[in-house]
Design an enzyme around this catalytic site. Sequence first.
Site, short mmCIF file in Angstrom:
data_model
loop_
_atom_site.label_atom_id
_atom_site.label_comp_id
_atom_site.label_asym_id
_atom_site.label_seq_id
_atom_site.Cartn_x
_atom_site.Cartn_y
_atom_site.Cartn_z
N CYS A 116 0.81 -1.23 0.00
CA CYS A 116 0.00 0.00 0.00
C CYS A 116 0.84 1.28 0.00
CB CYS A 116 -0.95 0.00 1.19
SG CYS A 116 -2.14 -1.35 1.11
N HIS B 135 -3.14 7.19 3.20
CA HIS B 135 -3.57 5.89 2.66
C HIS B 135 -4.90 5.54 3.32
CE1 HIS B 135 -3.78 1.84 1.38
NE2 HIS B 135 -3.55 1.33 2.58
N ASN C 78 -10.16 -0.01 0.65
CA ASN C 78 -8.70 0.06 0.51
C ASN C 78 -8.32 -0.49 -0.87
OD1 ASN C 78 -5.94 -0.21 0.63
ND2 ASN C 78 -5.90 -1.26 2.62
C1 COA Z 1 -9.37 -5.65 10.42
C2 COA Z 1 -9.94 -4.66 11.42
C3 COA Z 1 -10.98 -3.79 10.75
C4 COA Z 1 -10.61 -5.44 12.53
O1 COA Z 1 -11.17 -4.53 13.43
P1 COA Z 1 -10.94 -4.68 15.00
O2 COA Z 1 -11.76 -3.70 15.67
O3 COA Z 1 -9.45 -4.65 15.21
O4 COA Z 1 -11.51 -6.10 15.24
P2 COA Z 1 -10.75 -7.35 15.86
O5 COA Z 1 -9.77 -7.89 14.88
O6 COA Z 1 -10.24 -6.95 17.23
O7 COA Z 1 -11.93 -8.33 16.01
C5 COA Z 1 -13.01 -8.05 16.90
C6 COA Z 1 -14.09 -9.05 16.63
O8 COA Z 1 -14.73 -8.70 15.40
C7 COA Z 1 -14.80 -9.85 14.58
N1 COA Z 1 -14.79 -9.45 13.18
C8 COA Z 1 -13.73 -9.32 12.35
N2 COA Z 1 -14.16 -8.95 11.14
C9 COA Z 1 -15.50 -8.85 11.22
C10 COA Z 1 -16.51 -8.49 10.30
N3 COA Z 1 -16.24 -8.18 9.02
N4 COA Z 1 -17.78 -8.46 10.72
C11 COA Z 1 -18.11 -8.77 11.99
N5 COA Z 1 -17.19 -9.11 12.90
C12 COA Z 1 -15.91 -9.15 12.52
C13 COA Z 1 -13.62 -10.68 14.97
O9 COA Z 1 -13.81 -12.02 14.61
C14 COA Z 1 -13.58 -10.48 16.46
O10 COA Z 1 -14.53 -11.33 17.03
P3 COA Z 1 -14.20 -12.08 18.42
O11 COA Z 1 -13.98 -10.99 19.41
O12 COA Z 1 -15.41 -12.91 18.63
O13 COA Z 1 -12.95 -12.86 18.14
C15 COA Z 1 -8.81 -3.78 12.02
O14 COA Z 1 -8.00 -4.57 12.84
C16 COA Z 1 -7.98 -3.13 10.99
O15 COA Z 1 -8.43 -2.26 10.26
N6 COA Z 1 -6.68 -3.48 10.92
C17 COA Z 1 -5.77 -2.88 9.97
C18 COA Z 1 -6.01 -3.46 8.62
C19 COA Z 1 -5.29 -2.72 7.56
O16 COA Z 1 -5.06 -1.55 7.65
N7 COA Z 1 -4.93 -3.44 6.50
C20 COA Z 1 -4.35 -2.90 5.33
C21 COA Z 1 -2.95 -2.62 5.49
S1 COA Z 1 -2.44 -1.64 4.15
#
Ligand code: COA
Length: 359
Positions: A142, A282, A312
Site C-alpha cells: 500500500c 492511505h 482500501n
Molecule cells: C481488520 C480490522 C478492521 C478489525 O477490526 P478490530 O476492531 O481490530 O476487530 P478485531 O480484529 O479486534 O476483532 C473483533 C471481533 O470482530 C470480529 N470481526 C472481524 N471482522 C469482522 C466483520 N467483518 N464483521 C463482523 N465481525 C468481525 C472478529 O472475529 C472479532 O470477534 P471475536 O472478538 O469474537 O474474536 C482492524 O483490525 C484493521 O483495520 N486493521 C488494519 C487493517 C489494515 O489496515 N490493512 C491494510 C494494510 S495496508
Amino acid sequence: MITAPVPSQRRVMVKASSAKTATPKGGKSIRAAITAVHGYLPPDVLTNAELALMVDTSDAWITERTGIKERHILKGKGLGTSHMGAEAVRGLLEKSGTLPKEVDLLICATTTPDFVFPSTANLISDMVGIRNVGSFDVQAACSGFVYALTIAAQFIENGTARKVVVVGADKMSSIIDYTDRATCVLFGDGAGAVLLEPSKKSHGIHDTLIRADGAGMPHLHQKAGGSRMPPTAETVAKRLHYVHQEGAAVYKFAVARMAEISTELMLRNKLNPGKIDWLVPHQANKRIIEATAERMKLPMDRVMMTIHKYGNTTAATIPLCLWDYETRLKEGDRLLVAAFGGGFTWAGAYVTWAYDGGR
Ligand SMILES: CC(C)(COP(=O)(O)OP(=O)(O)OC[C@H]1O[C@@H](n2cnc3c(N)ncnc32)[C@H](O)[C@@H]1OP(=O)(O)O)[C@@H](O)C(=O)NCCC(=O)NCCS
C-alpha cells in the site's frame, strides 16, 4: 536527514529520501510537479449489505470499525490490474493534452500484477501506445504509489525525463478470500495515475521518505504463489493464495508509522499543522486516518477521505484521493502524503500543488 528512532534491534530498515533539489546540467535545480491526475474505478459496486449475505458481518459492524460502505470490483473475464491502470492513464493523457510519444517513463505501483512477468507497467504502456521508453513495476504494497512517486521525481530532478507517468493500480479482489470476513470487507479495486513534469514555478514534490521493515511479513502477506511456495493443488485447496492479515497487529503498526512519518516530514520541512492544507492518507481504515490526524493535530476537514466509497485499493488510494479532491485543490496548497502497507512499508511526501482546480 533526520534519523528516525529504531524501536527494535530486530528491525531491518531501509531508508531513502529524494533530494529536495537536484542540480543537473547547467547548475539549475529542477523540481518535479504533479501536473495532472486521473482515476478509474470499475463500474461494479459491492456494498456492505451484499457482503453481509456472503459472510457473517453487517453494515453496522463494517461502517463502525472501518468507515467503509462500499467498494468497486473489477469483473469481466481476462481483465486484470493493467485494464484499470490503462483506463486511468488514457484519461490522464487526454486531460493533460499529452501524446503517448511524449512520455519518457511509466512506473506502475501494484501488488496484484497481471502476471509475475512481464510487468504491469509494460502492459499498460502497450495498451495506451507508449513505446520504446522504460517502464517498470514497483512493489511496496500500500506504500507503493509513494515509493513510485519518489523514484519518478528523481528522473525529473536529474534531468533525464520530462514527462513521467506514475500509476497506482490494484485488483485486490483477485487475492481476497470472500469467505474471510476479517479481510473481505476491507479491500476494493481501482487505479489512479499522475503526470510528473518539471515545475514551471516552485511547486511540486519538495521532500519524500520511504521506509521498510521486513520483520512485518508474518502479519500481512500472501502465503503461496511465489517462489517460496509455488502454486499446487494443495496450496489452492488450503486457500493460501489469499491475503493473510493479522488485523490488530497491522492496525497498531499503521497508526504509529503514519503519524511518525507525517511528523518527521513536518519537522524536516518546518511545517506546523496550521501550514498544512491537506493530509492525503492511505485509505485502509477510517479509524487509522482519524488517529493519524489527531496525532498531527489536524482537523478532519483538512483530511482527504474516500474510504467510505472505495475501501482500501492498495497502491491506488493516494492518486484516487488526489483525483477525487482535484477540483478543491488550489495552486500552492500544501499536501502531506502518508502511506503504509505490507512489508511492512511506510512512506510520505511533502508536495505543493501546482495548479488550480480540475482540468
Ligand atoms: C481488520 C480490522 C478492521 C478489525 O477490526 P478490530 O476492531 O481490530 O476487530 P478485531 O480484529 O479486534 O476483532 C473483533 C471481533 O470482530 C470480529 N470481526 C472481524 N471482522 C469482522 C466483520 N467483518 N464483521 C463482523 N465481525 C468481525 C472478529 O472475529 C472479532 O470477534 P471475536 O472478538 O469474537 O474474536 C482492524 O483490525 C484493521 O483495520 N486493521 C488494519 C487493517 C489494515 O489496515 N490493512 C491494510 C494494510 S495496508
